[in-house]
Design an enzyme around this catalytic site. Sequence first.
Site, PDB file in Angstrom:
ATOM      1  CD  GLU A 132      20.636  47.793 -32.210  1.00 31.44           C
ATOM      2  OE1 GLU A 132      21.816  48.071 -32.011  1.00 31.44           O
ATOM      3  OE2 GLU A 132      19.684  48.402 -31.683  1.00 31.44           O
ATOM      4  CB  THR A 185      25.579  47.675 -25.686  1.00 28.76           C
ATOM      5  OG1 THR A 185      26.006  48.843 -26.361  1.00 28.76           O
ATOM      6  CG2 THR A 185      24.158  47.886 -25.214  1.00 28.76           C
TER       7      THR A 185
HETATM    8  N1  HSE Z   1      19.100  51.588 -24.166  1.00 31.57           N
HETATM    9  C1  HSE Z   1      20.280  50.872 -24.522  1.00 31.57           C
HETATM   10  C2  HSE Z   1      21.148  50.722 -23.277  1.00 31.57           C
HETATM   11  C3  HSE Z   1      21.016  51.618 -25.586  1.00 31.57           C
HETATM   12  O1  HSE Z   1      21.321  51.716 -22.596  1.00 31.57           O
HETATM   13  O2  HSE Z   1      21.629  49.638 -22.998  1.00 31.57           O
HETATM   14  C4  HSE Z   1      22.317  50.985 -26.002  1.00 31.57           C
HETATM   15  O3  HSE Z   1      23.021  51.852 -26.874  1.00 31.57           O
END
Ligand code: HSE
Length: 310
Positions: A132, A185
Amino acid sequence: MNKTISVFAPATVSNIACGFDTFGFAIDGPGDVVKATIDMSFSGVKILKISGDDGRLPLDVNKNTAGIAVQAFLNKIGSRAGVILEIENKMPFASGLGSSAASAAAAVTAVNFLLEKPLKSMELLPFVIESETSIGGTAHADNAAPSLLGGFVLVRYLEPADVLNLPVPTGLYYAVVHPQVEINTSESRQALPGNIPLKTAIKHWANTAATVHALHTNNLEMLSNSLQDFVAEPVRSKSIPHYDQVKKSAIKSGALACNISGSGPSIFAFCDSFDKAKKVSEKMKSIYDDDEIACTVYYGKIRKNGAEIV
Ligand code: HSE
C-alpha cells in the site's frame, strides 16, 4: 502438478472517526478474491488476469498491491517459487473501503497457504503495508490489518507491526453508503492539517481511549458519543457530496454515530440493530438517489474473519 488456491479478503472501514490511521474494521460485505497458483517453471510473480476493475488496475507486478505484497513475501522467506495471480476485484475502486489492501491481503494469504504457512497471519501484515505504501505514499495499516485479520482492530505501531484485536459488542451493526465519486487517498491525506492544536489533540486521544473502553464494556452510548472527528472530517467531508445531509439523516434515523470511511467517499454509520442499520442505509441512499448520484449500500455485522480460503 501446479497447486492453486483462492482467498477472499474483506472490504474495511478505517479511521472510525477519532481513530485516524489507528482503528479499522472488516465488513460482512464485499471483498476481493485472489486465485494463486504455484508454478515452479519460473521464479517470481506474474499477474495473469484482473477482472471487475474496468481495466484500471495494472497487471505490472511492481505497480499492483497484490503483486508487490507477494513479491515482498517471497523475498522475505527466500522462496524461488513462481506465483501466478488472478485477481477478482469485487469492490469499488478509490471508495474508502480498502480495495488496494484487500487484494494484497488475499494474495499474500493465498501464497502463504500454498507454501504451507511459513508465516502467521499477523506476520503477513508488513507485506500488505509495504504494498500500500508503494502505491499510496504514506504507510498506514488501518485497512490492511482488518482485511487480513478480521474484526475491529487498533493499529498501535507499524514497525514492528503491532495490532490489537478489540472486542465487538454483540448488538453492533454497520451501515455503509458508497456514492460513486472517486477520492484519491494520497491527495486527501495531503489536504489534512500538518499540526493539530493541543486542545484538539486532547479531545481526540480522550475519545480514542473512550472508544476502546466502550467496546470492552459493551457500552453503545459511550461508543456513540466518543466517535467524533475534529481533524479529518472537517476537511475531507467537503469533497463528499451531501455529506452533512447524509450524516444528519443517519443520526435522525437512529444511528449511534456516522462518519467518513477511510478517506471517503464512503460514509459509515453504527447502529444498535440490524433493522436500524437497514433503515439508515436506505435513508443515506435516498439522498443520493434524489440527486441522481449512483450509490451502493452495505449493512450488517462486523466480520469476524479476515482473509480466508474460499
Ligand atoms: N487512514 C487512512 C486515511 C485510510 O484516512 O488516509 C485510507 O483509506
